[in-house]
Write a protein that holds these residues in place. Structure first.
Motif, PDB file in Angstrom:
ATOM      1  N   UNK A 154      50.632  38.516  38.207  1.00 58.32           N
ATOM      2  CA  UNK A 154      50.423  39.859  37.692  1.00 58.32           C
ATOM      3  C   UNK A 154      48.879  39.662  37.375  1.00 58.32           C
ATOM      4  N   UNK A 155      48.252  38.682  36.928  1.00 63.09           N
ATOM      5  CA  UNK A 155      46.928  38.665  36.570  1.00 63.09           C
ATOM      6  C   UNK A 155      46.094  38.654  37.999  1.00 63.09           C
ATOM      7  N   UNK A 156      46.714  38.084  38.854  1.00 60.10           N
ATOM      8  CA  UNK A 156      45.982  38.199  40.219  1.00 60.10           C
ATOM      9  C   UNK A 156      45.990  39.531  40.667  1.00 60.10           C
ATOM     10  N   UNK A 157      46.934  40.394  40.767  1.00 60.97           N
ATOM     11  CA  UNK A 157      46.881  41.686  41.087  1.00 60.97           C
ATOM     12  C   UNK A 157      46.169  42.584  40.449  1.00 60.97           C
ATOM     13  N   UNK A 158      46.061  42.140  39.162  1.00 63.26           N
ATOM     14  CA  UNK A 158      45.098  43.249  37.934  1.00 63.26           C
ATOM     15  C   UNK A 158      43.780  43.024  38.297  1.00 63.26           C
ATOM     16  N   UNK A 159      43.549  41.552  38.756  1.00 60.97           N
ATOM     17  CA  UNK A 159      42.148  41.332  39.190  1.00 60.97           C
ATOM     18  C   UNK A 159      41.811  41.988  40.423  1.00 60.97           C
ATOM     19  N   UNK A 160      42.525  41.787  41.044  1.00 60.23           N
ATOM     20  CA  UNK A 160      42.143  42.472  42.562  1.00 60.23           C
ATOM     21  C   UNK A 160      42.044  43.865  42.550  1.00 60.23           C
ATOM     22  N   UNK A 161      42.980  44.491  41.804  1.00 63.53           N
ATOM     23  CA  UNK A 161      42.889  46.032  41.701  1.00 63.53           C
ATOM     24  C   UNK A 161      41.646  46.566  40.894  1.00 63.53           C
ATOM     25  N   UNK A 162      41.275  45.734  39.723  1.00 61.52           N
ATOM     26  CA  UNK A 162      39.970  46.104  39.097  1.00 61.52           C
ATOM     27  C   UNK A 162      38.636  45.779  39.837  1.00 61.52           C
ATOM     28  N   UNK A 163      38.672  44.774  40.736  1.00 66.19           N
ATOM     29  CA  UNK A 163      37.431  44.468  41.547  1.00 66.19           C
ATOM     30  C   UNK A 163      37.437  45.487  42.646  1.00 66.19           C
ATOM     31  N   UNK A 164      38.458  45.705  43.104  1.00 65.33           N
ATOM     32  CA  UNK A 164      38.647  46.859  44.253  1.00 65.33           C
ATOM     33  C   UNK A 164      38.115  48.228  43.497  1.00 65.33           C
ATOM     34  N   UNK A 165      38.325  48.425  42.549  1.00 59.77           N
ATOM     35  CA  UNK A 165      38.113  49.898  41.858  1.00 59.77           C
ATOM     36  C   UNK A 165      36.596  49.860  41.747  1.00 59.77           C
ATOM     37  N   UNK A 166      36.066  48.625  41.127  1.00 60.60           N
ATOM     38  CA  UNK A 166      34.547  48.623  40.888  1.00 60.60           C
ATOM     39  C   UNK A 166      33.764  48.371  42.184  1.00 60.60           C
ATOM     40  N   UNK A 167      34.471  48.447  43.295  1.00 61.13           N
ATOM     41  CA  UNK A 167      33.497  48.371  44.589  1.00 61.13           C
ATOM     42  C   UNK A 167      33.325  46.985  44.951  1.00 61.13           C
ATOM     43  N   UNK A 168      33.896  45.868  44.263  1.00 61.87           N
ATOM     44  CA  UNK A 168      33.496  44.450  44.555  1.00 61.87           C
ATOM     45  C   UNK A 168      34.509  43.878  45.720  1.00 61.87           C
ATOM     46  N   UNK A 169      35.533  44.471  45.984  1.00 63.56           N
ATOM     47  CA  UNK A 169      36.286  44.166  47.173  1.00 63.56           C
ATOM     48  C   UNK A 169      36.293  45.105  48.203  1.00 63.56           C
ATOM     49  N   UNK A 170      36.168  44.584  49.573  1.00 64.44           N
ATOM     50  CA  UNK A 170      35.997  45.456  50.680  1.00 64.44           C
ATOM     51  C   UNK A 170      36.642  44.907  51.657  1.00 64.44           C
ATOM     52  N   UNK A 171      37.144  45.690  52.682  1.00 58.55           N
ATOM     53  CA  UNK A 171      37.472  45.168  53.865  1.00 58.55           C
ATOM     54  C   UNK A 171      36.724  45.489  55.031  1.00 58.55           C
ATOM     55  N   UNK A 172      36.306  44.435  55.894  1.00 51.80           N
ATOM     56  CA  UNK A 172      35.675  45.034  57.118  1.00 51.80           C
ATOM     57  C   UNK A 172      35.643  44.049  58.377  1.00 51.80           C
ATOM     58  N   UNK A 173      34.921  44.565  59.217  1.00 50.52           N
ATOM     59  CA  UNK A 173      34.866  43.551  60.558  1.00 50.52           C
ATOM     60  C   UNK A 173      33.549  42.522  60.411  1.00 50.52           C
ATOM     61  N   UNK A 174      33.949  41.236  60.208  1.00 46.35           N
ATOM     62  CA  UNK A 174      33.036  40.280  60.163  1.00 46.35           C
ATOM     63  C   UNK A 174      33.396  39.162  60.951  1.00 46.35           C
ATOM     64  N   UNK A 175      32.352  38.338  61.203  1.00 44.76           N
ATOM     65  CA  UNK A 175      32.621  36.933  61.950  1.00 44.76           C
ATOM     66  C   UNK A 175      33.222  36.090  60.897  1.00 44.76           C
TER      67      UNK A 175
END
Length: 885
Positions: A154-175
């Motif tokens: 639960x803590x993991x999910x919570x952290x993921x979501x909050x980081x995502x909302x804060x724009x600190x998690x993103x998905x992208x094409x990288x090497x």
RNA sequence: GGGCGGUUAGCUCAGUAGGUCAGAGCGCUGGUCUCACAUACCAGAGGUCGGAGGUUCAACUCCUCCACCGCCUACCA
């Protein structure tokens, strides 16, 4: 007389006895409701796949020492244990198991496979916990956590979501770093670089227009199939006219632009670099700068894909050979040079990493890192030894975004859902029932899981109940100390600091103690392939957990690796046996009356008691200081030295006469009380290092209620310090030493009776007379005369110790000549020393500039040496007189 | 390429803020089964503190350079 205990110490029996006792009595249990001063440590969670190795043993021994010390010192202590799900490592283990059955995880399907991993975990996952118990680790096992627990997930999910909302998690094409064996992306940290002897291939790329070409150098010819440009340095005169032109990619026929980029080193190879944006991190960057196409030619399994044309389907390695061969045939392979360079390997399986273009999830770490740097800069976290702070800063300042997605099944599945209708992404801590964008219920969860280190980063607060606001969190966070090896400073420690600051608004721990690496006796890392692994359990089996723990602590000097061998542990096993026998001696010589009375520090005491209490006080002070500063080796050394060489070698020997032949029963009992009290204090101070033996002895002394763990860690009593007593004993020791030395040099067996005359300076006569019995006992002297006015006996060997003349009377004939030579040799030695001291004093600079204290010390040393030398001269003269008749 | 660390008795290492720090354990030598312990006791030998300079009244301890070993890290294919 008192209780009997066995003659040699048998660790196995007592280890089996006391650990269950501690657990049964709930002595490891933490309770925030009890309040008081909090002291907490979270264990670095070992992998569930792991079994105890030397690193764990050291790491957890040091933690246990800190924990037991604070617990006895009155803190409200929590040592939080648990294990890590170790995504890739665990998946690999179970896949191997499946392979033995001829299956792959795909045969089972995701759900079944995960069930299978859980099953594996239930059966084998607890192994390391049992091993930690063998070591004596006093964790609160009732709170044991696992990174895949419901709460922690639960803590993991919570952290993921909050980081995502804060724009600190993103998905992208990288090497990213791709492991073709594990078939997943890896973070930079999970890649290990090793030197490889390889080749540098020079390949000619013909120009599109006119004749000629450009030669590039590469270690990976197979990647040329994915080339989309050739680059040269803009400053490079040789290629200036070629920039902007095109060349033809051999074997493929594609036209490639020749571009200029400052990254290219003109001095390396030919100064021309082929650019493969999809399979090389640097080329990738260049590709972005120049808007190049990114063409993947290698697939997830490390084989060439359709883009590789004729080479499609070949393995990377195969393809390299074929490409080289093809180039050779076309005459485009200019030359091949041997070349050694570093190649990235998968930390988990050793396969060569393929840098690959891929869509992955990332954490934008820079803003988090900034805070984490500040916390250490401002001293809110102290890293010990301090030199590691440099490493920490260096890494944090150049940190790159953290690739957190893994293409495996075992782990925390990323809480992101794709809408099958509109394609929008829904990120939520609870499984959503509808697309957040279009409301469609047709959702599919991201199949990737998170990097294992993502959940580990939350460990200091997720284990305490976060995101709930628990009493535990309130009371025990921030934790007091983290003990770990430097190898995971970046993997884990830095990330915990970032996450702690972000989600708790406070550092996760106050101190970080970085311990050494345990190596083999030759200084090599212990590894299975080298066959030099020492199994901690074998050491425990052979010498006992206490000896092993004490050895590890004694070797744990800051800043240097530990070279461990069985022989070195043996010495500490002997120390445990020494303690055992000292306790045995004490028990055999205890009167009932002494056991009944509480010890009183008051009253007049004879020298030996004042001395040992003073020495004890110093030892206790040192041990506390050293432990507080994480100098485990020094703390262990202080106890070792005191118990063995002061308590046993001098104190116990000294008091024997008054135990066996007391002049008054009350004196005997007073001495016994000191003997017992010092032992008890040593037991307590030693307990954090050697919990089993101290508990056993503690219980064998009548009148001890409950566990030694409930005793308080000794506080030194400054009023017991007695410099005068220490100085006096030092003198007596020197005199005894002088007598023993003379005896040994004369080859007189210890059994033989000795008659001795001591001629001290007048000021010391009283002291020596008072302690005649001690000198006789410890020096094994039968008749002793102490007289400052005595004349020198004629037939005697002679020595001077601390200005006291020692004459050892001989019954047989003294070989005068030999004796004379011996004295002359001794005198010469003294004179040499004296010369050096005199030279120092003759130096004006020294006398004027050195602190008065230092000069004074040298002066008095000079006086001592002069006195000694004079007495020796007199002795020599006397012998000459005797010879003459 | 950059950074860091190590080089002290035969071996493994201590030496914390320049002046009793030249130390410990093991090993070695000699002597002891002394009523707690031979997993022990007593005594002893052994090092110009990697090399060369420098700072200082004084350096194992500070500075510079060099040598060898080790580790970390990096975008020279």
């Amino acid at each position: 007389m008192g209780t009997q205990i066995p003659k040699t110490f048998d660790p196995k029996k007592i280890e089996q006895k006391w650990y269950p006792y501690w657990e049964r009595e709930g002595l490891f249990k933490a309770n925030p409701e009890k309040g008081g001063r909090a002291y907490s440590i979270v264990i670095p969670p070992p992998n569930v796949t792991g079994s105890l190795h030397m690193g764990h043993a050291l790491n957890n021994t040091l933690q246990d020492i800190c924990i037991r010390y604070r617990r006895m010192d009155g803190f409200n202590v929590l040592w939080m244990p648990g294990t890590d799900h170790a995504g890739i490592a665990t998946q690999n283990v179970v896949e191997k198991q499946l392979a033995a059955e001829g299956l792959t995880r795909h045969d089972l399907g995701r759900e079944e496979f995960i069930k299978r991993v859980w099953k594996w975990k239930e059966i084998y996952g607890g192994q390391i916990i049992h091993q930690l118990k063998r070591l004596g680790a006093s964790c609160d096992w009732s709170r044991e956590r696992f990174t895949m627990d419901e709460g922690l997930s639960r803590a993991v999910r919570e952290v993921f979501v909050r980081l995502y909302m804060d724009g600190l998690i993103y998905k992208g094409d990288y090497i990213i770093n791709w492991c073709p064996r594990c078939s997943t992306a890896l973070s930079d940290l999970e890649v290990e670089h090793q030197e490889h002897a390889s080749h540098l291939y020079y390949v000619q790329y013909p120009l599109s227009q006119g004749s000629g070409g450009i030669t590039v150098a590469t270690t990976r010819p197979e990647t040329m199939l994915g080339d989309t440009a050739v680059a040269v340095n803009p400053e490079d005169e040789r290629y200036r006219e070629l920039v902007g032109l095109q060349c033809i990619l051999p074997l493929v026929g594609r036209a490639l632009p020749i571009i200029a980029d400052p990254y290219v080193e003109p001095g390396f190879g030919t100064g021309a670099l082929k650019i493969t944006p999809a399979h090389d991190p640097n080329d990738f960057e260049i590709g972005i700068r120049h808007g190049l196409e990114k063409l993947r030619v290698i697939d997830e399994t490390g084989r060439m894909n359709q883009e590789a044309g004729a080479f499609a389907g070949l393995d990377r390695e195969e393809c390299r050979k074929e490409v080289v061969e093809a180039l050779k045939q076309k005459g485009l392979l200019v030359k091949v040079e041997p070349y050694t360079h570093k190649v990235g390997h998968c930390q988990r399986c050793g396969t060569v990493i393929e840098p690959t273009l891929s869509k992955q999830w990332f954490v934008k770490v820079e803003p988090l890192a900034k805070e984490a740097i500040r916390a250490v800069r401002e001293g809110r976290i102290r890293i010990i030894p301090g030199k590691w702070e440099n490493d920490y800063f260096a890494w944090m300042e150049n940190i790159r975004d953290w690739c957190i997605s893994r293409q495996i099944w075992w782990g925390h599945r990323i809480p992101a859902w794709y809408c099958l209708e509109c394609g929008a992404l829904t990120v939520a801590s609870q499984d959503p029932s509808a697309c957040s964008s279009c409301g469609s219920p047709a959702l599919e969860q991201e199949s990737d899981v998170l990097d294992t280190w993502f959940s580990s980063a939350l460990w200091p607060f997720s284990t305490l109940g976060w995101p709930e606001r628990t009493r535990e969190l309130e009371f025990y966070y921030p934790t007091s100390l983290l003990v770990t090896g430097f190898d995971i400073l970046t993997f884990w420690v830095a990330r915990m600091i970032m996450m702690g600051l972000k989600f708790m608004g406070e550092v996760p721990f106050r101190h970080v103690y970085i311990h050494a690496l345990v190596r083999d006796i030759e200084g090599r890392k212990m590894s299975k392939s080298l066959g030099n692994v020492i199994d901690p359990l074998e050491v425990i089996e052979q010498y006992g957990a206490d000896a092993f723990r004490f050895a590890l602590a004694a070797f744990a000097a800051q800043g240097r690796d530990i070279k461990l061998s069985m022989e070195r542990v043996e010495g500490y096993r002997n120390f445990m046996n020494k303690l055992w026998n000292a306790a045995r001696f004490v028990l055999m010589n205890l009167d009932q009356e002494v056991l009944g009375e509480p010890f009183s520090f008051e009253g007049n005491r004879p020298l030996v008691e004042r001395w040992i209490l003073s020495r004890l006080t110093r030892t206790l002070t040192e041990v506390r200081e050293h432990l507080d500063a994480y100098r485990f080796n020094e703390a262990a050394g202080a106890i070792y030295q005191f118990l063995w060489h002061e308590y046993c070698d001098w104190f116990l020997e000294w008091i024997k006469p008054s135990l066996y032949r007391p002049s008054h029963p009350s004196e005997k009992q007073r001495t016994q009380a000191v003997m017992l009290e010092v032992l008890l204090q040593v037991l307590k101070v030693l307990h954090p290092f050697a919990p089993f033996i101290t508990e056993e002895i503690w219980h064998s002394i009548p009148g001890r209620d409950g566990s030694i763990m409930n005793a308080s860690f000794p506080l030194p009593r400054p009023e017991l310090l007695d410099q005068k007593a220490e100085a006096e004993v030092q003198l007596l020791q020197a005199v005894v030493g002088g007598i023993r030395n003379l005896r040994a040099e004369m080859g007189i067996p210890p059994g033989a009776q000795l008659n001795v005359v001591l001629i001290p300076p007048a000021g010391l006569e009283a002291l020596l007379k008072e302690h005649q019995e001690m000198i006789c006992t410890l020096g094994r002297v039968k008749d002793l005369l102490v007289d400052s006015k005595a004349s020198r006996p004629p037939m005697a060997v002679y020595s001077v110790s601390e200005t006291v003349e020692i004459h050892l009377l001989l019954h047989g004939v003294l070989e005068l000549e030999k004796e004379q030579e011996r004295l002359i040799r001794e005198k010469e030695e003294i004179e040499r020393e004296l010369e050096a001291v005199r030279a120092k004093l003759a130096n004006q600079g020294f006398v004027q500039k050195a602190p008065a204290q230092v000069v004074e010390r040298v002066r008095s040393k000079a006086l001592d040496l002069e006195r000694k030398s004079r007495k020796l001269a007199e002795g020599i003269q006397r012998l000459k007189d005797v010879v003459r008749g």
